[in-house]
Design a protein around this motif. Structure first.
Motif, PDB file in Angstrom:
ATOM      1  N   GLU A  32     -11.640 -52.187  86.281  1.00 27.07           N
ATOM      2  CA  GLU A  32     -12.402 -51.225  85.489  1.00 27.07           C
ATOM      3  C   GLU A  32     -11.531 -50.792  84.326  1.00 27.07           C
ATOM      4  OE1 GLU A  32     -14.186 -48.054  87.715  1.00 27.07           O
ATOM      5  OE2 GLU A  32     -14.704 -49.390  89.376  1.00 27.07           O
ATOM      6  N   TYR A  33     -12.117 -50.769  83.126  1.00 32.97           N
ATOM      7  CA  TYR A  33     -11.358 -50.507  81.908  1.00 32.97           C
ATOM      8  C   TYR A  33     -12.121 -49.571  80.981  1.00 32.97           C
ATOM      9  CZ  TYR A  33      -9.430 -54.875  83.697  1.00 32.97           C
ATOM     10  OH  TYR A  33      -8.899 -55.832  84.513  1.00 32.97           O
ATOM     11  N   GLU A  34     -11.363 -48.811  80.183  1.00 34.47           N
ATOM     12  CA  GLU A  34     -11.960 -48.015  79.114  1.00 34.47           C
ATOM     13  C   GLU A  34     -11.319 -48.445  77.811  1.00 34.47           C
ATOM     14  OE1 GLU A  34     -13.364 -43.695  79.056  1.00 34.47           O
ATOM     15  OE2 GLU A  34     -11.384 -43.579  78.106  1.00 34.47           O
ATOM     16  N   PHE A  35     -12.148 -48.829  76.853  1.00 37.74           N
ATOM     17  CA  PHE A  35     -11.691 -49.294  75.556  1.00 37.74           C
ATOM     18  C   PHE A  35     -12.103 -48.307  74.469  1.00 37.74           C
ATOM     19  CE2 PHE A  35     -12.245 -53.162  78.077  1.00 37.74           C
ATOM     20  CZ  PHE A  35     -11.054 -53.812  77.829  1.00 37.74           C
ATOM     21  N   SER A  36     -11.344 -48.293  73.384  1.00 39.80           N
ATOM     22  CA  SER A  36     -11.662 -47.507  72.190  1.00 39.80           C
ATOM     23  C   SER A  36     -11.872 -48.475  71.043  1.00 39.80           C
ATOM     24  CB  SER A  36     -10.510 -46.562  71.845  1.00 39.80           C
ATOM     25  OG  SER A  36     -10.293 -45.645  72.879  1.00 39.80           O
ATOM     26  N   THR A  37     -12.738 -48.096  70.118  1.00 43.02           N
ATOM     27  CA  THR A  37     -12.997 -48.938  68.956  1.00 43.02           C
ATOM     28  C   THR A  37     -12.489 -48.253  67.686  1.00 43.02           C
ATOM     29  OG1 THR A  37     -15.178 -47.982  68.547  1.00 43.02           O
ATOM     30  CG2 THR A  37     -15.082 -49.900  70.000  1.00 43.02           C
ATOM     31  N   ALA A  38     -12.014 -49.055  66.762  1.00 41.01           N
ATOM     32  CA  ALA A  38     -11.649 -48.558  65.428  1.00 41.01           C
ATOM     33  C   ALA A  38     -12.673 -49.035  64.411  1.00 41.01           C
ATOM     34  CB  ALA A  38     -10.254 -49.051  65.042  1.00 41.01           C
ATOM     35  N   LEU A  39     -13.289 -50.185  64.705  1.00 34.91           N
ATOM     36  CA  LEU A  39     -14.315 -50.781  63.861  1.00 34.91           C
ATOM     37  C   LEU A  39     -15.557 -51.053  64.709  1.00 34.91           C
ATOM     38  CD1 LEU A  39     -12.058 -53.489  62.159  1.00 34.91           C
ATOM     39  CD2 LEU A  39     -12.830 -51.349  61.131  1.00 34.91           C
ATOM     40  N   HIS A  40     -16.664 -51.343  64.039  1.00 30.22           N
ATOM     41  CA  HIS A  40     -17.866 -51.779  64.756  1.00 30.22           C
ATOM     42  C   HIS A  40     -17.527 -53.081  65.471  1.00 30.22           C
ATOM     43  CE1 HIS A  40     -21.651 -54.000  65.189  1.00 30.22           C
ATOM     44  NE2 HIS A  40     -22.189 -52.818  65.367  1.00 30.22           N
ATOM     45  N   GLU A  41     -17.936 -53.230  66.737  1.00 26.79           N
ATOM     46  CA  GLU A  41     -17.638 -54.426  67.517  1.00 26.79           C
ATOM     47  C   GLU A  41     -18.916 -55.037  68.072  1.00 26.79           C
ATOM     48  OE1 GLU A  41     -14.799 -53.739  70.633  1.00 26.79           O
ATOM     49  OE2 GLU A  41     -13.394 -52.738  69.286  1.00 26.79           O
ATOM     50  N   THR A  42     -18.951 -56.352  68.055  1.00 24.19           N
ATOM     51  CA  THR A  42     -19.970 -57.107  68.774  1.00 24.19           C
ATOM     52  C   THR A  42     -19.241 -57.909  69.835  1.00 24.19           C
ATOM     53  OG1 THR A  42     -21.376 -57.255  66.818  1.00 24.19           O
ATOM     54  CG2 THR A  42     -21.823 -58.811  68.614  1.00 24.19           C
ATOM     55  N   MET A  43     -19.544 -57.630  71.086  1.00 23.55           N
ATOM     56  CA  MET A  43     -18.876 -58.271  72.219  1.00 23.55           C
ATOM     57  C   MET A  43     -19.804 -59.333  72.792  1.00 23.55           C
ATOM     58  SD  MET A  43     -16.080 -58.184  74.131  1.00 23.55           S
ATOM     59  CE  MET A  43     -15.366 -56.551  74.209  1.00 23.55           C
ATOM     60  N   ASN A  44     -19.369 -60.591  72.730  1.00 26.34           N
ATOM     61  CA  ASN A  44     -20.118 -61.725  73.255  1.00 26.34           C
ATOM     62  C   ASN A  44     -19.469 -62.189  74.552  1.00 26.34           C
ATOM     63  OD1 ASN A  44     -21.936 -62.558  70.800  1.00 26.34           O
ATOM     64  ND2 ASN A  44     -19.924 -62.104  69.966  1.00 26.34           N
ATOM     65  N   VAL A  45     -20.225 -62.214  75.633  1.00 27.86           N
ATOM     66  CA  VAL A  45     -19.703 -62.679  76.914  1.00 27.86           C
ATOM     67  C   VAL A  45     -19.816 -64.204  76.928  1.00 27.86           C
ATOM     68  CG1 VAL A  45     -19.915 -62.556  79.423  1.00 27.86           C
ATOM     69  CG2 VAL A  45     -20.434 -60.535  78.025  1.00 27.86           C
ATOM     70  N   ILE A  46     -18.689 -64.873  77.172  1.00 27.32           N
ATOM     71  CA  ILE A  46     -18.671 -66.337  77.181  1.00 27.32           C
ATOM     72  C   ILE A  46     -18.875 -66.870  78.595  1.00 27.32           C
ATOM     73  CG2 ILE A  46     -17.286 -68.391  76.697  1.00 27.32           C
ATOM     74  CD1 ILE A  46     -15.880 -66.693  74.510  1.00 27.32           C
ATOM     75  N   GLU A  47     -18.053 -66.403  79.543  1.00 27.35           N
ATOM     76  CA  GLU A  47     -18.182 -66.781  80.948  1.00 27.35           C
ATOM     77  C   GLU A  47     -18.033 -65.535  81.800  1.00 27.35           C
ATOM     78  OE1 GLU A  47     -16.614 -71.237  81.738  1.00 27.35           O
ATOM     79  OE2 GLU A  47     -15.052 -69.751  81.385  1.00 27.35           O
ATOM     80  N   GLY A  48     -18.679 -65.521  82.954  1.00 32.13           N
ATOM     81  CA  GLY A  48     -18.617 -64.358  83.827  1.00 32.13           C
ATOM     82  C   GLY A  48     -19.629 -63.317  83.394  1.00 32.13           C
ATOM     83  N   GLU A  49     -19.323 -62.057  83.708  1.00 30.04           N
ATOM     84  CA  GLU A  49     -20.214 -60.961  83.304  1.00 30.04           C
ATOM     85  C   GLU A  49     -19.442 -59.653  83.240  1.00 30.04           C
ATOM     86  OE1 GLU A  49     -22.404 -59.562  87.373  1.00 30.04           O
ATOM     87  OE2 GLU A  49     -23.155 -61.401  86.472  1.00 30.04           O
ATOM     88  N   MET A  50     -19.959 -58.740  82.441  1.00 31.31           N
ATOM     89  CA  MET A  50     -19.387 -57.403  82.284  1.00 31.31           C
ATOM     90  C   MET A  50     -20.478 -56.380  82.548  1.00 31.31           C
ATOM     91  SD  MET A  50     -17.450 -57.617  78.641  1.00 31.31           S
ATOM     92  CE  MET A  50     -16.343 -58.957  78.261  1.00 31.31           C
ATOM     93  N   THR A  51     -20.146 -55.364  83.309  1.00 31.50           N
ATOM     94  CA  THR A  51     -21.051 -54.232  83.474  1.00 31.50           C
ATOM     95  C   THR A  51     -20.484 -53.119  82.613  1.00 31.50           C
ATOM     96  OG1 THR A  51     -21.623 -54.965  85.696  1.00 31.50           O
ATOM     97  CG2 THR A  51     -22.127 -52.671  85.133  1.00 31.50           C
ATOM     98  N   VAL A  52     -21.303 -52.622  81.687  1.00 32.93           N
ATOM     99  CA  VAL A  52     -20.820 -51.777  80.595  1.00 32.93           C
ATOM    100  C   VAL A  52     -21.568 -50.452  80.552  1.00 32.93           C
ATOM    101  CG1 VAL A  52     -20.514 -51.678  78.085  1.00 32.93           C
ATOM    102  CG2 VAL A  52     -20.318 -53.870  79.276  1.00 32.93           C
ATOM    103  N   LYS A  53     -20.816 -49.391  80.306  1.00 30.38           N
ATOM    104  CA  LYS A  53     -21.405 -48.072  80.037  1.00 30.38           C
ATOM    105  C   LYS A  53     -21.068 -47.748  78.588  1.00 30.38           C
ATOM    106  CE  LYS A  53     -21.552 -43.355  81.749  1.00 30.38           C
ATOM    107  NZ  LYS A  53     -20.906 -42.389  82.658  1.00 30.38           N
ATOM    108  N   LEU A  54     -22.080 -47.851  77.732  1.00 30.44           N
ATOM    109  CA  LEU A  54     -21.898 -47.633  76.303  1.00 30.44           C
ATOM    110  C   LEU A  54     -21.850 -46.143  75.962  1.00 30.44           C
ATOM    111  CD1 LEU A  54     -24.271 -50.445  75.026  1.00 30.44           C
ATOM    112  CD2 LEU A  54     -21.771 -50.423  74.941  1.00 30.44           C
TER     113      LEU A  54
END
Length: 92
Positions: A32-54
């Motif tokens: 489980e991770y928490e990330f911060s953004t400095a710029l607008h991001e588009t996250m593309n999942v290539i393999e596997g999966e992510m469960t995200v709380k925006l």
């Protein structure tokens, strides 16, 4: 130039590069991770999966290989990964 990035005690690693903007190509280990953004991001999942709380959401949403989500600049978001997952993140 290629830049190597490592976060969360080596559980998230990526290679950053510039190609029509800025991008990173990376892999997350289960966790489980928490990330911060400095710029607008588009996250593309290539393999596997992510469960995200925006930001501003109370719901967790799962994104699978071939799917993408976006986060505005200067926000924080949470990610859960249950298997090794690869991604391409594009910054704007």
């Amino acid at each position: 130039m290629i830049i190597a990035n490592e976060y969360f005690n080596g559980n998230v690693k990526s290679l950053g590069y510039a190609n029509d903007g800025k991008s990173t190509l990376g892999v997350m280990e289960p966790g489980e991770y928490e990330f911060s953004t400095a710029l607008h991001e588009t996250m593309n999942v290539i393999e596997g999966e992510m469960t995200v709380k925006l930001p501003g959401s109370i719901e967790w949403v799962t994104y699978k290989a071939g799917e993408a989500y976006q986060i505005e600049a200067n926000e924080k978001f949470q990610v859960k990964v249950v298997e090794q997952t690869s991604y391409l993140c594009k910054y704007q």
